[in-house]
Design a protein around this motif. Sequence first.
Motif, PDB file in Angstrom:
ATOM      1  N   ASN A   5       0.821  -1.213   0.000  1.00  0.00           N
ATOM      2  CA  ASN A   5       0.000   0.000   0.000  1.00  0.00           C
ATOM      3  C   ASN A   5       0.855   1.263   0.000  1.00  0.00           C
ATOM      4  O   ASN A   5       0.354   2.347   0.240  1.00  0.00           O
ATOM      5  CB  ASN A   5      -0.944   0.003   1.209  1.00  0.00           C
ATOM      6  N   TRP A  63       4.615   7.219   0.023  1.00  0.00           N
ATOM      7  CA  TRP A  63       3.277   7.724   0.321  1.00  0.00           C
ATOM      8  C   TRP A  63       2.364   6.570   0.718  1.00  0.00           C
ATOM      9  O   TRP A  63       2.358   5.526   0.073  1.00  0.00           O
ATOM     10  CB  TRP A  63       2.673   8.417  -0.896  1.00  0.00           C
ATOM     11  N   CYS A  64       1.604   6.773   1.761  1.00  0.00           N
ATOM     12  CA  CYS A  64       0.532   5.871   2.155  1.00  0.00           C
ATOM     13  C   CYS A  64      -0.749   6.658   1.943  1.00  0.00           C
ATOM     14  O   CYS A  64      -1.053   7.582   2.714  1.00  0.00           O
ATOM     15  CB  CYS A  64       0.675   5.428   3.613  1.00  0.00           C
ATOM     16  N   GLY A  65      -1.449   6.345   0.883  1.00  0.00           N
ATOM     17  CA  GLY A  65      -2.608   7.155   0.511  1.00  0.00           C
ATOM     18  C   GLY A  65      -2.132   8.552   0.173  1.00  0.00           C
ATOM     19  O   GLY A  65      -1.198   8.728  -0.607  1.00  0.00           O
ATOM     20  N   ASP A  66      -2.745   9.551   0.786  1.00  0.00           N
ATOM     21  CA  ASP A  66      -2.337  10.930   0.507  1.00  0.00           C
ATOM     22  C   ASP A  66      -1.420  11.489   1.591  1.00  0.00           C
ATOM     23  O   ASP A  66      -1.205  12.694   1.668  1.00  0.00           O
ATOM     24  CB  ASP A  66      -3.554  11.830   0.319  1.00  0.00           C
ATOM     25  N   GLU A  67      -0.859  10.603   2.437  1.00  0.00           N
ATOM     26  CA  GLU A  67       0.044  11.037   3.511  1.00  0.00           C
ATOM     27  C   GLU A  67       1.490  10.651   3.193  1.00  0.00           C
ATOM     28  O   GLU A  67       1.762   9.519   2.790  1.00  0.00           O
ATOM     29  CB  GLU A  67      -0.351  10.397   4.837  1.00  0.00           C
TER      30      GLU A  67
END
Length: 177
Positions: A5, A63-67
């Motif tokens: 992810n 990046w994990c998603g938008d973080e």
Amino acid sequence: MEQGNIIFRKARGCDASALRLLYNGIIEAMEASSSHAQWRKDGYPTDADLAAATAAGELYLAWCGDELAGAMVLNHAYNPGYNAVEWGVSCSPQQVLCIHTLGVSPRYRRQGVATAMVQYAIEVARSLACKSLRLDVIDTNPAADLFYLRQGFLLRSTRRLEYDSVRAAFNLYELVL
């Protein structure tokens, strides 16, 4: 590129504020722990360091998603003290990829982000036909020492190195590819 992810990409100029927040958070967490890389908000890594690495295409983000979960610099540059080390493989500087300033957001620690970042660095090194992946860890950061040993790196030497205003003992690690 994606691993699980986590999405990896090179930093862009628009990432500057997210990078500063990431490293400030890492520094605050280090200051509250017994392991410390000697990074400082008013010192390394500076905004200029991060901007130069971004411009050179050497700053990689996780990046994990938008973080923004982590960042690291990958390049062929290393401290002159590396020249005095007996490495496991003899090769030209262009066949050595070095990891610098690898940091993971405190929010993402112990979730496999740092391991994925090292695996990504190995992929980048192999894609560049490198024979060795090298790095150094200041001796006040035993957690990082243990992490790199668990990733298969071998401790090759401990040397006094100087970086900007820090002169200290560093453990020099290598992963032969």
